[in-house]
Design an enzyme around this catalytic site. Structure first.
Site, mmCIF file in Angstrom:
data_model
loop_
_atom_site.group_PDB
_atom_site.id
_atom_site.type_symbol
_atom_site.label_atom_id
_atom_site.label_comp_id
_atom_site.label_asym_id
_atom_site.label_seq_id
_atom_site.Cartn_x
_atom_site.Cartn_y
_atom_site.Cartn_z
ATOM 1 N N GLY A 199 -19.454 -18.154 -1.156
ATOM 2 C CA GLY A 199 -19.772 -19.571 -1.254
ATOM 3 C C GLY A 199 -18.662 -20.456 -0.711
ATOM 4 C CB SER A 200 -14.952 -20.204 -0.710
ATOM 5 O OG SER A 200 -14.700 -20.264 -2.088
ATOM 6 C CG ASP B 113 -22.727 -17.731 -2.620
ATOM 7 O OD1 ASP B 113 -22.940 -18.225 -1.502
ATOM 8 O OD2 ASP B 113 -21.661 -17.853 -3.243
ATOM 9 N N PRO B 114 -26.429 -14.911 -2.032
ATOM 10 C CG PRO B 114 -27.479 -14.035 -0.141
ATOM 11 C CD PRO B 114 -26.465 -15.067 -0.575
ATOM 12 C CG HIS B 115 -21.802 -12.650 -3.454
ATOM 13 N ND1 HIS B 115 -20.794 -12.478 -2.536
ATOM 14 C CD2 HIS B 115 -21.569 -13.851 -4.038
ATOM 15 C CE1 HIS B 115 -19.991 -13.534 -2.563
ATOM 16 N NE2 HIS B 115 -20.438 -14.376 -3.459
ATOM 17 C CE1 TYR C 187 -12.054 -11.176 24.555
ATOM 18 C CE2 TYR C 187 -12.644 -11.750 22.319
ATOM 19 C CZ TYR C 187 -11.770 -11.812 23.367
ATOM 20 O OH TYR C 187 -10.619 -12.513 23.240
#
Lengths: 641, 641
Positions: A183-184, A411-413, A442
């Protein structure tokens, strides 16, 4: 996969499916937890067998990779595979010893998150599908920075992106989401984008070839242009090939101005928001913390006064951040009222502001009202079958307004029950991310039909396994009222039941056995599944320790007990009401995150343990003579709600 | 763990240990890859068995957690455990179907990172110990934001912190490190801290109660105080309780000034650095990209001119960022010379600057010279037994100076061979992080002897499983010349061997079979294990496509082939020399990351496939008539090196 796949299928009957439903408040008719959702003795063999198959697939793939060059060998006596160091690296005894040590330590000391007595932090128990998916994808070590390193899991992240848009109510194809480390990071990115968007109109005005796009706008409106207009402006700049130049000009102007605008948010905002403001180079004066209501939502009338004062002074507003499930209290800001305020400002001043919602904790609760077709059900007192949660109408109204916010952290977590790391950021209009895109040198060219994750996310690289786990959790649980809605409804109902137990002053019997007349009171009825409890001695003894210091003492006492008996102890966390102390100056309270549904017996145990711990702490204060300034603890929670 | 543990031990003999060593350039004497380090058919059963034990531990723990409340039940007919939703969530058939789908897709489509033909990105193959440790810890879902949610894995992260300090050469107890979601986040955090440190002395001067601490400093010195002096100042401010006030003042001053100082870094810096500068609110004028040498290191003489000019104008320098293994080229900036420049400035002006090293890719290569006692070996042309890498003396000198930089980004998920996500940030002096600490309201009091991760890291929450994996990888491989040194030395040696093959103009035979006379030339001898190859037609045909567009065409052609045959194709990536085009204006080149050691036969195959692919691309250009401005491709790489 292997030839034994069909043979295994016969063993894949649902294990542990629930055989009955619990009536309102009555005893449960079944004896195990979670059926096939969470780990349970009955699904252990299946879990092991599936993982064995996953490992077989992985080893077969790995061997094929190692042999990749062989068919083209010029000299077949040569060895085409990698040569790796010998010595300790090749010692499988050492590996076994490391893994055993780790597994043993975890099994004895890990925080017992699945325990009914674990009510401390936002850590979810992990559904078996999410664990297995993480484990499976992790073996292939995909990095979702580009499909080149993660063809399968970037595809899954695009599916998850659509899932999260549906969850919030954003339109597919217009909205966009991606995963983040947490979330941060999602909040950092949202505010970064909001800050940069805000400065585009003024920069366009300063560019000779772009000024016509913002002609006839007042300085106030240029500084506070409605977000959809800014996004249209971006598209117009892009069509003229001016986006890089105007973007650079905007950055110069931001640097030269003494402010990027004011960030307005509730005093209940997570501590990460201060970090975010400092990271982005905002000054302390750029951040205004708005006062709270009694239930720790942002006071929208106070917010309105501040917003109108800023606009009246022609000040830019960087963004308004609303909480949807504040970290300390689970409070849901009245987003519908905030959006109404924005509409009023647009009508009255032609000026607007970016609205970001920090729903890192609460976002998934919108599933409580999600029908299978993705529409949101109207408010009913009891929206869900079974869970018994009674949602507040203003919480429903806030969730109903979510799809009008410009971006949402979810947040899924946390409530999404996915393993770490899986934060998420969802945008109402995907054009917002074009401003901050950074091309990588790249990677090859994308196929152009989808937004590539690497250049359009703050972090760029992110583990593909996280996307696989979220994808699996969403599919196992279901993003609707009967899936996540039922799961999270149960969590909210549990918080509500605990609130009720700690609102009834008559229910303090058990503490009497400890000889000290203490009190545990729920501070206010929770919006979601976080409960705050004020603790301390009864009124007769309550002039001895001030500032709610009992909260900190009780917390430390409970944590100390848990350290001795990690598997069977009660776990709670703390919270601080520095912004809005309770009557009597109480700041330090206990905080309970109910990330699971508890039955009546478990609730009894939680209540008993909590009252006992508080009573012991209060008694200890009495014995040790820890005393400070006077405090008055109200006899009942009624004064506060 | 289980009673069968001792029985298993007898099966834990080392599998696949190397039985011989390969002589210089000769054929290998063994027939498999990596012994017990990476997955191999011989360690599959062990891997499965260890994971079975891990799952047993986990399920036993989970059941104990679920029963946690039972002994305290008031009414034993009650059920104390969580009640979870029925329906699709409980359907193990659905779980099996999800996991099979995922496993099948990965095993058929995942990027074949372990293949000897995979030379595209920095993705490592994962040692079995790291995979097992990640899988094991992930099941318990620890979040290293606080020991309260992750008692075991925060402990492991503290051990990893010490590991990383040793790797860089920082003093234990003084230095400090933590993991992050990746190199981007670590770089953001380092520059955030550097920016804030830089502004503390001026703010102290402006604070009446702190001004004496910086008395008699000129404005130039205040704006560019040597970092150790700033850290001493922080400590003094903290002792006076002035840190919050002065920190706030510094933030205000930063906002009011038109610059936080100039960020100086090489043009070869990763694209994430532009993102970082924008995120932190720097203006475009605050970032100066310093020109490159022919081997794509920062030109330290040019850097010195810029630094001295800024100091002569009394301008603040935010930081100098040195690359240690640039993302595009693997170039190692001459850090020793940069630090010498700093020492000169301190002597001449009394002014200094913060030095951060972006060693996300290259940092682990310091292990090439690490003795078991942690000291660094002196330079020798062939520092390692076996790998055959010949390190350049100036690369050794840069690594020898690493411990004098103020902070270093080093990513375990790159050369550390750990799974995603595992970035890392290492500080020379842990006091640097005190400035940005943010206290959380939700956690208990730490024990005070160690820096808690949550308040002192940009991200706060990070997966504990990542710490477990890095911990295991370090222990399985060994942070010394015979462990990581041998592993990475083999990677460097492989890049050097490929460089040699593409420096010899006589070795272009195979392409003749495709009828077009094309050329693949290594742009310069690599510092580490990344190789850049310029591609195009031979001189006779080379006036047809300009700007090195062949590089992009060849890359797209190679990627397209890989998409059809994912398991057995050649994989390379691209790079762009926009900052310093090669002679003839060549910008687009092919980039090879050799994250594994290849034997001679594998090198033959890589060379053959690469020349064939380039030849096909060149032929296609000839056929399709794609043509543009004139270009001159030199006949040999000698002109560039």
């Amino acid at each position: 996969m292997g030839p034994d796949r069909s043979a295994l299928r016969t063993d894949l009957r649902p294990h542990g499916a629930l055989t009955g439903r619990r009536g309102k408040g009555g005893p449960m008719r079944h004896t195990h937890s979670g059926g096939g959702l969470f780990p349970h003795p009955e699904n252990r063999d299946m879990f092991t067998e599936l993982l064995r198959q996953v490992i077989d697939d992985y080893y077969r793939w790995h061997a094929q990779c190692a042999e990749a060059a062989a068919p083209a060998l010029i000299d077949p006596t040569h060895e085409a595979v990698a040569d790796c160091p010998a010595g300790p690296a090749g010692d499988m005894d050492a590996v076994a010893s490391l893994v055993r040590e780790l597994s043993g330590r975890l099994a004895h000391q890990a925080t017992p998150v699945p325990s009914p007595l674990y009510l401390a932090h936002m850590t979810p128990d992990i559904p078996v599908a999410a664990s297995l998916a993480y484990l499976c994808a992790m073996l292939y070590n995909p990095n979702n920075v580009t499909p080149e390193t993660a063809p399968v899991t970037t595809e899954l992240e695009h599916e998850v992106s659509d899932d999260l848009c549906r969850l919030i109510g954003y339109q597919l194809g217009t909205g966009w989401a991606h995963l983040s480390s947490g979330g941060s990071s999602a909040n950092f990115e949202a505010l970064w984008i909001a800050r940069n968007l805000r400065s585009v109109p003024s920069a366009a005005e300063a560019h000779p070839a772009a000024a016509d796009l913002v002609a006839d706008r007042s300085p106030l409106v240029l500084a506070n242009m409605p977000v959809p207009q800014v996004l249209d402006l971006l598209a117009a700049l892009s069509a003229r090939g001016l986006l890089p130049e105007v973007g650079r000009l905007a950055a110069e102007q931001r640097r030269e101005a003494n402010t990027s605008g004011t960030l307005l948010l509730a005093q209940s905002a997570h501590y990460t928001w201060d970090r975010c403001a400092d990271l982005l180079g905002l000054g302390p004066a750029d951040v205004e913390k708005v006062e709270l209501t009694q239930t720790h939502r942002v006071d929208v009338r106070a917010l309105g006064r501040r917003v109108r004062a800023l606009l009246a002074n022609r000040q830019p507003i960087l963004a308004v951040v609303a909480m949807c499930g504040s970290s300390g209290e689970g409070a849901v800001d009245d987003l519908d009222a905030i959006l109404q305020l924005r509409a009023d400002c647009e009508r009255r001043f032609g000026a607007s502001f970016y609205v970001h919602v920090d729903a890192a904790f609460g976002g998934y609760c919108r599933s409580l009202w999600l029908r299978p077709d993705g529409t949101m059900a109207p408010f009913e007192d009891r929206p869900l079958d079974g869970s018994g949660a009674r949602m507040k109408p203003e919480v429903h109204a806030a969730f109903r307004a979510l799809h009008l916010a410009d971006s949402v952290t979810v947040d899924p977590h946390k409530s999404g029950h996915s393993p770490y790391p899986a934060g998420g950021l969802v945008f109402r209009d995907r054009r917002a991310v074009s401003l901050v895109a950074r091309e990588s040198m790249y990677f090859g060219q994308g196929n152009g039909t989808r937004i590539p994750f690497g250049p359009h996310t703050l972090e760029g690289g992110r583990p593909g396994a996280a996307a696989a786990a979220v994808w699996a959790a969403h599919r196992q649980i279901g993003l609707h009222s009967q899936g996540y809605g039922r799961l999270l409804g149960g969590c909210v109902a549990t918080a509500q039941r605990l609130h009720k137990r700690f609102s009834e002053t008559g229910r303090t019997g058990p503490t009497a056995t400890y000889g000290v007349d203490s009190e545990v009171i729920s501070c206010f009825a929770p919006d979601l599944n976080i409960l705050n409890l004020s603790v301390g001695p009864r009124e007769s003894e309550c002039r001895r320790v001030g500032g709610g210091a009992f909260g900190r003492l009780a917390l430390d006492s409970i944590l100390a007990e848990a350290a001795d008996e990690p598997l069977t102890s009660l776990y709670v966390s703390g919270n601080s009401f520095t912004g809005r102390p309770l009557p009597g100056g109480v700041e330090q309270v206990l905080r309970l995150c109910t990330m699971k549904e508890l039955g009546p017996a478990a609730l009894d145990v939680v209540e008993l343990r909590l009252r006992a711990a508080v009573s012991r702490s209060v008694a200890k204060v009495g014995t040790d003579g820890v005393a400070a300034r006077p405090v008055s603890v109200p006899a009942s929670a009624k004064e506060w709600k």
